[in-house]
Design a protein around this motif. Structure first.
Motif, PDB file in Angstrom:
ATOM      1  N   ASN A 134      -3.562   1.229   7.682  1.00 16.61           N
ATOM      2  CA  ASN A 134      -3.562   1.114   9.144  1.00 16.61           C
ATOM      3  C   ASN A 134      -3.000  -0.213   9.629  1.00 16.61           C
ATOM      4  O   ASN A 134      -3.199  -0.586  10.778  1.00 16.61           O
ATOM      5  N   ALA A 135      -2.324  -0.934   8.744  1.00 14.56           N
ATOM      6  CA  ALA A 135      -1.855  -2.277   9.099  1.00 14.56           C
ATOM      7  C   ALA A 135      -0.362  -2.444   8.862  1.00 14.56           C
ATOM      8  O   ALA A 135       0.250  -1.718   8.084  1.00 14.56           O
ATOM      9  N   LEU A 136       0.178  -3.434   9.544  1.00 16.31           N
ATOM     10  CA  LEU A 136       1.534  -3.917   9.285  1.00 16.31           C
ATOM     11  C   LEU A 136       1.404  -5.401   8.989  1.00 16.31           C
ATOM     12  O   LEU A 136       0.702  -6.128   9.699  1.00 16.31           O
ATOM     13  N   GLU A 137       2.053  -5.842   7.926  1.00 15.63           N
ATOM     14  CA  GLU A 137       2.070  -7.258   7.559  1.00 15.63           C
ATOM     15  C   GLU A 137       3.360  -7.903   8.043  1.00 15.63           C
ATOM     16  O   GLU A 137       4.449  -7.375   7.807  1.00 15.63           O
ATOM     17  N   ILE A 138       3.232  -9.029   8.720  1.00 15.05           N
ATOM     18  CA  ILE A 138       4.393  -9.879   8.974  1.00 15.05           C
ATOM     19  C   ILE A 138       4.443 -10.819   7.781  1.00 15.05           C
ATOM     20  O   ILE A 138       3.642 -11.740   7.674  1.00 15.05           O
ATOM     21  N   GLU A 139       5.349 -10.555   6.853  1.00 11.71           N
ATOM     22  CA  GLU A 139       5.437 -11.411   5.669  1.00 11.71           C
ATOM     23  C   GLU A 139       6.220 -12.687   5.946  1.00 11.71           C
ATOM     24  O   GLU A 139       5.894 -13.750   5.441  1.00 11.71           O
ATOM     25  N   ARG A 140       7.274 -12.563   6.752  1.00 13.06           N
ATOM     26  CA  ARG A 140       8.092 -13.744   7.038  1.00 13.06           C
ATOM     27  C   ARG A 140       8.660 -13.690   8.453  1.00 13.06           C
ATOM     28  O   ARG A 140       9.211 -12.682   8.866  1.00 13.06           O
ATOM     29  N   ILE A 141       8.527 -14.800   9.148  1.00 13.52           N
ATOM     30  CA  ILE A 141       9.329 -15.084  10.342  1.00 13.52           C
ATOM     31  C   ILE A 141       9.833 -16.499  10.110  1.00 13.52           C
ATOM     32  O   ILE A 141       9.038 -17.441  10.066  1.00 13.52           O
ATOM     33  N   TYR A 142      11.121 -16.633   9.915  1.00 15.09           N
ATOM     34  CA  TYR A 142      11.725 -17.945   9.696  1.00 15.09           C
ATOM     35  C   TYR A 142      12.914 -18.115  10.632  1.00 15.09           C
ATOM     36  O   TYR A 142      13.687 -17.179  10.831  1.00 15.09           O
TER      37      TYR A 142
END
Length: 174
Positions: free
Chosen positions: A87-95
C-alpha cells in the motif's frame, strides 16, 4: 521546466546525473574511498540497467532548456528498499544539481512522486533520509512527512543512520 520518464536509452544520462548529484550532496562529508566504492557499485551501468528494467521502479528527469538538472526514483511492491508494503510508494531518490537549489526543482519532482502514488492507489509515501542532511529533512517535513523509524545505510564501509519518514496520503499538504 519539464519532467519526463527515463527510458533505457537514457542510461548514460542517468548515470551522469546520479553520480554528479550524489557527489555534490555527499562528497564533502564522506571519505573518498567510501564515495568511490558507492558510486562504482550503485551507479554502474549494470545496476542502473537492472533498476530501469524493474517494473516496480520508475525514474524521471527534470529538464530545463534541454539540460537534465535533477531526477526522481520511486519504487513500489517488492522493489522498495526497506519497507515492502503493497500500500506504499517509496521515494528512493530526489536529487537536484546544486546550481538549481531553491528553484522548485525538488518540489516539482516531489509533486510528481505524490501524483504517481495516488495513481497507484498508495495509502502512504515513505522515504529514507540521512540524519546529517538537515536540508533534505526540512524539505520533507515542510511537505508533511513525519519520522517513524531509523535504519542503517551503508556507504562503503561507513554505517550511517537514516531517518525513515512517512506521509499518509489523506493528510499531505497541498
Amino acid at each position: 521546466m519539464e519532467i519526463r520518464k527515463v527510458s533505457i536509452q537514457d542510461i548514460e544520462n542517468l548515470k551522469e546525473i546520479a553520480k554528479r548529484t550524489f557527489i555534490e550532496t555527499y562528497s564533502l562529508v564522506n571519505s573518498k574511498e567510501n564515495m568511490t566504492n558507492y558510486l562504482e557499485n550503485k551507479f554502474s551501468t549494470e545496476e542502473l540497467k537492472t533498476e530501469l528494467n524493474d517494473i516496480n521502479s520508475e525514474f524521471y528527469f527534470s529538464e530545463f532548456e534541454g539540460k537534465i538538472i535533477g531526477y526522481l526514483k520511486v519504487n513500489i511492491r517488492q522493489s522498495q528498499s526497506v519497507i515492502k508494503d503493497k500500500n506504499a510508494l517509496e521515494i528512493e531518490r530526489i536529487y537536484v544539481l546544486k546550481e538549481f537549489y531553491g528553484k522548485k526543482v525538488g518540489q516539482n519532482l516531489y509533486k510528481k512522486a505524490i501524483k504517481l502514488a495516488k495513481e497507484k492507489n498508495a495509502e502512504f509515501v515513505w522515504l529514507s533520509v540521512w540524519e546529517k542532511n538537515p536540508r533534505a529533512i526540512r524539505f520533507y517535513e515542510k511537505n508533511g512527512f513525519v519520522p517513524f523509524d531509523k535504519h542503517i545505510f551503508k556507504l562503503g564501509n561507513d554505517e550511517q543512520s537514516d531517518i525513515l519518514m512517512k506521509l499518509e496520503l489523506n493528510k499531505e499538504k497541498q
